[in-house]
Scaffold this motif. Structure first.
Motif, short mmCIF file in Angstrom:
data_model
loop_
_atom_site.label_atom_id
_atom_site.label_comp_id
_atom_site.label_asym_id
_atom_site.label_seq_id
_atom_site.Cartn_x
_atom_site.Cartn_y
_atom_site.Cartn_z
N GLY A 250 0.79 -1.22 0.00
CA GLY A 250 0.00 0.00 0.00
C GLY A 250 0.82 1.27 0.00
N LEU A 251 2.11 1.17 -0.28
CA LEU A 251 3.01 2.33 -0.26
C LEU A 251 3.19 2.91 -1.66
CD1 LEU A 251 5.62 0.84 2.19
CD2 LEU A 251 3.89 2.54 2.73
N ASN A 252 3.69 4.12 -1.71
CA ASN A 252 3.93 4.83 -2.96
C ASN A 252 5.39 5.26 -3.04
OD1 ASN A 252 0.96 5.67 -1.91
ND2 ASN A 252 0.94 5.39 -4.11
N PRO A 253 6.28 4.33 -3.37
CA PRO A 253 7.70 4.68 -3.43
C PRO A 253 8.02 5.56 -4.64
CG PRO A 253 7.38 2.46 -4.23
CD PRO A 253 6.04 2.93 -3.73
N ARG A 254 9.22 6.12 -4.61
CA ARG A 254 9.75 6.82 -5.78
C ARG A 254 10.93 6.01 -6.31
NH1 ARG A 254 11.21 12.61 -3.71
NH2 ARG A 254 11.27 11.61 -1.65
N LEU A 255 11.09 6.01 -7.64
CA LEU A 255 12.16 5.25 -8.25
C LEU A 255 12.88 6.13 -9.27
CD1 LEU A 255 12.05 1.54 -9.38
CD2 LEU A 255 13.10 3.26 -10.85
N VAL A 256 14.19 6.20 -9.18
CA VAL A 256 15.01 7.01 -10.09
C VAL A 256 15.73 6.08 -11.06
CG1 VAL A 256 16.81 8.76 -10.29
CG2 VAL A 256 15.35 8.69 -8.23
N GLU A 257 15.52 6.28 -12.35
CA GLU A 257 16.15 5.45 -13.38
C GLU A 257 16.69 6.34 -14.49
OE1 GLU A 257 17.70 3.03 -16.05
OE2 GLU A 257 17.19 2.43 -13.99
N ARG A 258 17.94 6.14 -14.86
CA ARG A 258 18.62 7.00 -15.83
C ARG A 258 18.15 6.74 -17.26
NH1 ARG A 258 25.18 7.81 -16.10
NH2 ARG A 258 25.21 9.39 -17.75
N SER A 259 17.90 5.48 -17.62
CA SER A 259 17.53 5.13 -19.00
C SER A 259 16.10 5.54 -19.31
CB SER A 259 17.70 3.62 -19.22
OG SER A 259 17.04 3.21 -20.40
N PRO A 260 15.88 6.34 -20.36
CA PRO A 260 14.51 6.74 -20.72
C PRO A 260 13.61 5.54 -21.04
CG PRO A 260 16.12 8.12 -21.86
CD PRO A 260 16.88 7.00 -21.23
N GLU A 261 14.15 4.57 -21.78
CA GLU A 261 13.36 3.41 -22.15
C GLU A 261 12.95 2.59 -20.93
OE1 GLU A 261 16.32 4.19 -23.39
OE2 GLU A 261 15.79 4.86 -25.43
N ARG A 262 13.92 2.36 -20.04
CA ARG A 262 13.62 1.57 -18.84
C ARG A 262 12.67 2.35 -17.92
NH1 ARG A 262 12.64 -3.29 -16.65
NH2 ARG A 262 13.51 -3.54 -14.56
N ALA A 263 12.85 3.66 -17.84
CA ALA A 263 11.98 4.48 -17.00
C ALA A 263 10.53 4.40 -17.49
CB ALA A 263 12.46 5.93 -16.98
N ARG A 264 10.33 4.47 -18.81
CA ARG A 264 8.97 4.36 -19.35
C ARG A 264 8.37 2.99 -19.06
NH1 ARG A 264 11.12 7.57 -23.58
NH2 ARG A 264 11.69 5.71 -24.79
N GLN A 265 9.18 1.96 -19.22
CA GLN A 265 8.70 0.61 -18.95
C GLN A 265 8.28 0.44 -17.50
OE1 GLN A 265 11.74 -2.46 -19.00
NE2 GLN A 265 10.29 -3.99 -19.79
N LEU A 266 9.10 0.96 -16.59
CA LEU A 266 8.79 0.84 -15.16
C LEU A 266 7.55 1.65 -14.79
CD1 LEU A 266 12.42 1.04 -13.72
CD2 LEU A 266 10.93 -0.96 -13.71
N ALA A 267 7.38 2.80 -15.42
CA ALA A 267 6.20 3.63 -15.14
C ALA A 267 4.91 2.89 -15.51
CB ALA A 267 6.30 4.94 -15.90
N GLU A 268 4.99 2.07 -16.56
CA GLU A 268 3.81 1.29 -16.97
C GLU A 268 3.57 0.10 -16.03
OE1 GLU A 268 4.60 0.15 -20.95
OE2 GLU A 268 4.42 2.18 -21.77
N LEU A 269 4.66 -0.48 -15.53
CA LEU A 269 4.55 -1.66 -14.68
C LEU A 269 4.21 -1.34 -13.24
CD1 LEU A 269 7.67 -3.65 -15.97
CD2 LEU A 269 5.27 -4.23 -16.39
N LEU A 270 4.53 -0.11 -12.79
CA LEU A 270 4.39 0.25 -11.38
C LEU A 270 3.44 1.45 -11.24
CD1 LEU A 270 8.21 0.03 -10.57
CD2 LEU A 270 6.46 -1.62 -9.82
N PRO A 271 2.14 1.20 -11.18
CA PRO A 271 1.17 2.30 -11.18
C PRO A 271 1.21 3.19 -9.94
CG PRO A 271 0.09 0.18 -10.78
CD PRO A 271 1.49 -0.12 -11.18
N ARG A 272 1.69 2.67 -8.81
CA ARG A 272 1.71 3.46 -7.58
C ARG A 272 3.07 4.06 -7.29
NH1 ARG A 272 -2.24 1.22 -3.01
NH2 ARG A 272 -1.20 3.00 -2.04
#
Length: 445
Positions: A250-272
């Motif tokens: 039930g938490l809302n972490p923040r995640l920092v990723e340098r790669s634009p492609e990987r960042a977009r992928q993670l944003a889709e996989l991790l809605p919260r």
């Protein structure tokens, strides 16, 4: 027990060396230099060759092996090696894998890939990370008896309420057993008069509520109020699974990723999860995004050097707690020596999970302590155990002095172990055992 280990990397070597004292261990690796180094530096039989080769596996005696461990750095090689071994013998096979998709497939089908037990390195490590940040004063947290019992390791600081006091003075928590004290790297079983010094590590076993209550006297109160704001630096598989597991809480972490492609992928996989596309070593960015106000930063890139830098920068700008992933196991002590709060080695976590299958008797779970000086393990006792049907005070007289009964569970209920407590057949007992008496203890319980 005859054990064959395919892969002489850090995990395979550590497993082989740990098991070689009590078992007949053979290690197979394709690299001649690795084989030569292992042969001359450790008392382990190492063979050069391809662990997926039917002929080689025949040569090293898979047909008479009791346990087969595939632990190379390549998932597919490990799966093929297990499948090949199964064609020669119904040996118990363990595969170490990184990609969780194989674990999902294995969980959906009985013994897929010819694997009896699968260890997902990334998921296992992320689970360890989440447990530790869930109890912020802890250096290590391991659940036993389906979560009814916890083993927790704490470091005692000079500000700790218990620093300078004795075990007897600190032993005021219902459902908590003081199992061991680590002083200057040496593990001992404390007595009531044992003094707890700043810098010592203390290992307790008990109810989760009791370990959390105890954490409040070990660390400042503000450090143990909850998980709080978590920032994950690095969108590696471990970083992804850590964020996913936090979301499940039930938490809302923040995640920092340098790669634009990987960042977009993670944003889709991790809605919260708030995914930030940037370099986590940029101090101005960290401050601008208020990372300095985070309760915990988890450094989870695929680079040990970058994880160290991110952790040091985070501490420097005021982050409360830093947890770093360390792929090179020998760096773990270095990370903690320079001020990183917790360094987690995926290889050590994996080795711990695998080693329990080599122990004699019915071990449900185990945790290795300080380079395997001791183990915390869970066993289900039967009618033949020296513990069964007797008060602990009486039964303990037949056990070596380097054993502590930490907790008992019966039919899903936690039982505080006291001298007069009678253990029954079927009970799950969590024990602290010094490694040099482990074989003797397993023959008794």
């Amino acid at each position: 027990m005859r054990i064959i280990v395919v892969g002489a990397g850090e995990v395979g070597s550590n497993i082989a060396v740990s098991l070689s004292a009590d078992h007949d261990v053979i290690v197979v690796d394709v690299e001649p230099e690795t084989v030569e180094e292992l042969t001359y530096s450790q008392d382990v039989l190492a063979v050069e060759g391809d662990g997926t080769s039917l002929d080689l596996l025949r040569e090293v005696g898979v047909d008479s092996a009791d346990l087969f461990i595939a632990s190379t750095d390549d998932d597919e090689t490990n799966l093929v090696a297990c499948s090949t071994a199964k064609t020669l013998n119904d040996v118990f096979t363990i595969a170490r894998i990184k990609n969780a998709k194989y674990l999902e497939t294995w969980n959906r089908s009985e013994r897929a890939f010819g694997v009896d037990f699968m260890v997902s390195v990334n998921l296992l490590t992320a689970t360890d990370v989440v447990r530790i940040i869930g109890l912020p004063a802890a250096l290590d947290v391991d659940p036993f008896s389906g979560g009814l019992v916890q083993m927790v390791e704490f470091e005692v600081t000079k500000d700790s309420e218990i620093a300078g006091g004795t075990i007897a003075e600190s032993d005021r928590f219902e459902g908590l057993t003081f199992a061991a004290l680590v002083h200057e790297g040496k593990v001992t079983i404390p007595r009531g008069e044992t003094v707890i010094r700043p810098g010592d590590k203390i290992i307790v076993i008990g109810r989760p509520t009791s370990t959390r209550e105890f954490s409040r006297v070990v660390a400042p109160l503000e450090a143990v109020e909850g998980i709080g704001d978590v920032v994950i630096a690095g969108g590696s598989e471990i970083g992804y699974h850590t964020a996913r597991l936090l979301e499940e809480r039930g938490l809302n972490p923040r995640l920092v990723e340098r790669s634009p492609e990987r960042a977009r992928q993670l944003a889709e996989l991790l809605p919260r999860t708030t995914v930030l596309e940037h370099d986590a070593t940029d101090v101005e960015f960290l401050v601008a995004e208020h990372v300095n106000e985070a309760d915990t930063v988890v450094a989870a890139t695929d680079s040990d050097e970058k994880n160290l830098l991110i952790s040091l920068l985070s501490k420097n700008i005021g982050v409360g707690r830093t947890v770093a992933i360390v792929n090179e196991g020998t760096y773990t002590e270095l990370f903690e020596a320079v001020g990183i709060d917790v360094a987690i080695s995926p290889r050590e976590v994996t080795a711990e999970e695998i080693i329990r299958f080599s122990e004699e008797g019915s071990i449900e779970n185990l945790s290795l302590i300080e380079g395997r000086q001791a183990e915390v393990l869970e066993v289900q006792v039967d009618e033949g155990s020296v513990l069964t049907g007797r008060a602990i005070r009486e039964a303990a007289s037949e056990l070596p002095s380097q054993v502590v009964i930490g907790a008992i569970t019966r039919d899903g209920t936690f039982i505080v172990p006291r001298g007069e407590t009678v253990i029954e057949a079927g009970d799950h007992v969590v024990l602290f055992v010094a490694t040099d008496v482990l074989s003797e203890v397993m023959g008794l319980v």
